[in-house]
Design a protein around this motif. Sequence first.
Motif, PDB file in Angstrom:
ATOM      1  N   ALA A 177     -13.838  -0.026   8.383  1.00  0.00           N
ATOM      2  CA  ALA A 177     -13.023   0.532   9.462  1.00  0.00           C
ATOM      3  C   ALA A 177     -12.070  -0.514  10.033  1.00  0.00           C
ATOM      4  N   MET A 178     -12.547  -1.736  10.198  1.00  0.00           N
ATOM      5  CA  MET A 178     -11.690  -2.814  10.709  1.00  0.00           C
ATOM      6  C   MET A 178     -10.520  -3.044   9.768  1.00  0.00           C
ATOM      7  N   ARG A 179     -10.823  -3.116   8.488  1.00  0.00           N
ATOM      8  CA  ARG A 179      -9.769  -3.377   7.501  1.00  0.00           C
ATOM      9  C   ARG A 179      -8.845  -2.165   7.324  1.00  0.00           C
ATOM     10  N   TYR A 180      -9.374  -0.980   7.478  1.00  0.00           N
ATOM     11  CA  TYR A 180      -8.548   0.227   7.369  1.00  0.00           C
ATOM     12  C   TYR A 180      -7.390   0.165   8.358  1.00  0.00           C
ATOM     13  N   SER A 181      -7.708  -0.203   9.602  1.00  0.00           N
ATOM     14  CA  SER A 181      -6.660  -0.252  10.619  1.00  0.00           C
ATOM     15  C   SER A 181      -5.811  -1.512  10.519  1.00  0.00           C
ATOM     16  N   LEU A 182      -6.442  -2.639  10.204  1.00  0.00           N
ATOM     17  CA  LEU A 182      -5.692  -3.889  10.137  1.00  0.00           C
ATOM     18  C   LEU A 182      -4.655  -3.860   9.017  1.00  0.00           C
ATOM     19  N   PHE A 183      -5.006  -3.241   7.893  1.00  0.00           N
ATOM     20  CA  PHE A 183      -4.099  -3.214   6.745  1.00  0.00           C
ATOM     21  C   PHE A 183      -3.445  -1.849   6.551  1.00  0.00           C
ATOM     22  N   ALA A 184      -3.201  -1.176   7.679  1.00  0.00           N
ATOM     23  CA  ALA A 184      -2.545   0.137   7.622  1.00  0.00           C
ATOM     24  C   ALA A 184      -1.033   0.018   7.536  1.00  0.00           C
ATOM     25  N   GLY A 185      -0.530  -1.204   7.422  1.00  0.00           N
ATOM     26  CA  GLY A 185       0.919  -1.420   7.384  1.00  0.00           C
ATOM     27  C   GLY A 185       1.400  -1.978   8.700  1.00  0.00           C
ATOM     28  N   GLY A 186       2.632  -1.694   9.017  1.00  0.00           N
ATOM     29  CA  GLY A 186       3.192  -2.219  10.254  1.00  0.00           C
ATOM     30  C   GLY A 186       4.139  -3.375   9.994  1.00  0.00           C
ATOM     31  N   LYS A 187       4.940  -3.672  10.987  1.00  0.00           N
ATOM     32  CA  LYS A 187       5.987  -4.687  10.844  1.00  0.00           C
ATOM     33  C   LYS A 187       5.465  -6.106  10.985  1.00  0.00           C
ATOM     34  N   ARG A 188       4.272  -6.270  11.579  1.00  0.00           N
ATOM     35  CA  ARG A 188       3.698  -7.592  11.877  1.00  0.00           C
ATOM     36  C   ARG A 188       4.635  -8.395  12.778  1.00  0.00           C
ATOM     37  N   LEU A 189       5.313  -7.687  13.675  1.00  0.00           N
ATOM     38  CA  LEU A 189       6.296  -8.352  14.526  1.00  0.00           C
ATOM     39  C   LEU A 189       5.646  -9.375  15.449  1.00  0.00           C
ATOM     40  N   ILE A 199      15.935 -11.344  15.927  1.00  0.00           N
ATOM     41  CA  ILE A 199      14.867 -10.394  16.226  1.00  0.00           C
ATOM     42  C   ILE A 199      15.181  -9.612  17.493  1.00  0.00           C
ATOM     43  N   ALA A 200      15.815 -10.244  18.458  1.00  0.00           N
ATOM     44  CA  ALA A 200      16.190  -9.545  19.689  1.00  0.00           C
ATOM     45  C   ALA A 200      17.086  -8.346  19.382  1.00  0.00           C
ATOM     46  N   ARG A 201      18.031  -8.535  18.469  1.00  0.00           N
ATOM     47  CA  ARG A 201      18.905  -7.423  18.087  1.00  0.00           C
ATOM     48  C   ARG A 201      18.150  -6.393  17.251  1.00  0.00           C
ATOM     49  N   TYR A 202      17.301  -6.885  16.379  1.00  0.00           N
ATOM     50  CA  TYR A 202      16.513  -5.988  15.504  1.00  0.00           C
ATOM     51  C   TYR A 202      15.655  -5.028  16.328  1.00  0.00           C
ATOM     52  N   ILE A 203      15.083  -5.521  17.399  1.00  0.00           N
ATOM     53  CA  ILE A 203      14.183  -4.725  18.220  1.00  0.00           C
ATOM     54  C   ILE A 203      14.866  -3.463  18.754  1.00  0.00           C
ATOM     55  N   VAL A 204      16.126  -3.578  19.131  1.00  0.00           N
ATOM     56  CA  VAL A 204      16.817  -2.416  19.692  1.00  0.00           C
ATOM     57  C   VAL A 204      17.517  -1.571  18.633  1.00  0.00           C
ATOM     58  N   GLU A 205      17.621  -2.076  17.423  1.00  0.00           N
ATOM     59  CA  GLU A 205      18.292  -1.342  16.355  1.00  0.00           C
ATOM     60  C   GLU A 205      17.320  -0.654  15.401  1.00  0.00           C
ATOM     61  N   LEU A 209      17.896 -12.088   8.240  1.00  0.00           N
ATOM     62  CA  LEU A 209      16.710 -11.664   8.975  1.00  0.00           C
ATOM     63  C   LEU A 209      15.760 -10.857   8.101  1.00  0.00           C
ATOM     64  N   ALA A 210      16.300  -9.967   7.260  1.00  0.00           N
ATOM     65  CA  ALA A 210      15.430  -9.152   6.410  1.00  0.00           C
ATOM     66  C   ALA A 210      14.576 -10.033   5.510  1.00  0.00           C
ATOM     67  N   ASP A 211      15.179 -11.053   4.924  1.00  0.00           N
ATOM     68  CA  ASP A 211      14.430 -11.966   4.069  1.00  0.00           C
ATOM     69  C   ASP A 211      13.423 -12.776   4.882  1.00  0.00           C
ATOM     70  N   TYR A 212      13.837 -13.187   6.053  1.00  0.00           N
ATOM     71  CA  TYR A 212      12.938 -13.959   6.924  1.00  0.00           C
ATOM     72  C   TYR A 212      11.716 -13.128   7.291  1.00  0.00           C
ATOM     73  N   LEU A 213      11.934 -11.900   7.736  1.00  0.00           N
ATOM     74  CA  LEU A 213      10.822 -11.038   8.123  1.00  0.00           C
ATOM     75  C   LEU A 213       9.893 -10.769   6.942  1.00  0.00           C
ATOM     76  N   ALA A 214      10.478 -10.535   5.775  1.00  0.00           N
ATOM     77  CA  ALA A 214       9.653 -10.273   4.595  1.00  0.00           C
ATOM     78  C   ALA A 214       8.829 -11.498   4.217  1.00  0.00           C
ATOM     79  N   ASN A 215       9.451 -12.668   4.289  1.00  0.00           N
ATOM     80  CA  ASN A 215       8.749 -13.906   3.951  1.00  0.00           C
ATOM     81  C   ASN A 215       7.618 -14.184   4.927  1.00  0.00           C
ATOM     82  N   ARG A 216       7.892 -14.069   6.196  1.00  0.00           N
ATOM     83  CA  ARG A 216       6.863 -14.356   7.197  1.00  0.00           C
ATOM     84  C   ARG A 216       5.785 -13.279   7.199  1.00  0.00           C
TER      85      ARG A 216
END
Length: 295
Positions: A35-47, A286-292, A3-10
């Motif tokens: 301002a749009m790009r500041y928030s869009l590229f602030a990181g995040g999991k992109r879940l 991903i279902a398990r990842y969400i709660v962990e 899953l870690a590799d999958y999430l990183a790839n996607r």
Amino acid sequence: MDLADYLANRRKLVEEALEHVLPPARSFPPLIHEAMRYSLFAGGKRLRPILVLAAGEAVGCPPQRLLPAACAVELLHTYSLIHDDLPAMDNDDYRRGRLTCHKVYGEAIAILAGDALLTAAFGVLAAQVEVGSSPEATLAAVRELAQAAGSQGLVGGQVVDLLSEGQPPEAQLVEYIHRHKTGSLIRACVRIGGLLGGATTEQLDKLTRYGEDIGLAFQIVDDLLDIEGEFYYTGKVAGSDSKKQKLTYPACFGIEESRQRAQELATRAAIIAAELGEAAWPLKAIARYIVERKG
């Protein structure tokens, strides 16, 4: 691939695609695009965009074909975060580990940046026809996203969330808030991936139930992280919900029962994903990842 590799790839696929869906930062007028790009590229999991890709893959669609839709939901999600953080809403200073949009660019530009991202989301989603999706499927996806984001989805959940501040805990109300403010967009991401990926009626039903379960589980975990989470992982200051007297799952049911409920939802979602076959293994994981997760 785990899953870690999958999430990183996607995530990499999504990040590369997002670079091309907005005007460059210096495009006139530059302040709004910065301002749009500041928030869009602030990181995040992109879940959320990853869920679009994973749902499509579960029904046999290559991820590259779903990138416009994946980008569209991330644009819309980012708009919702900008507006959610505003002083008139949740009045948060930090998001994803750095200052919120209005803290950097002021309230007026933050509002307009959110408006622009929301508008752009539907233009980007319409571009699905340019990568081979049928006009009918694209229209269905546009309708799905609009319904999830509107007064009977995300916006409606936000309204009830605001009106419920300081009110006594009420289970039915917190369920409504969570299923709409957060859950509606997560559900839509999964359904959009299915609709554009060519899911059968049976597959789409399973994806819908999966999305509903993980959507609620995700927000319950967010409630728990607001109590127990660390800034390093969450990117937000803990305790903001209790300070604002928000109606949360732990406020209604306590920490242990909330954690148990999230686990039950994730388990049920994983079972549904398994019924979709081997190609749905990322959804199951991903279902398990969400709660962990810690953030």
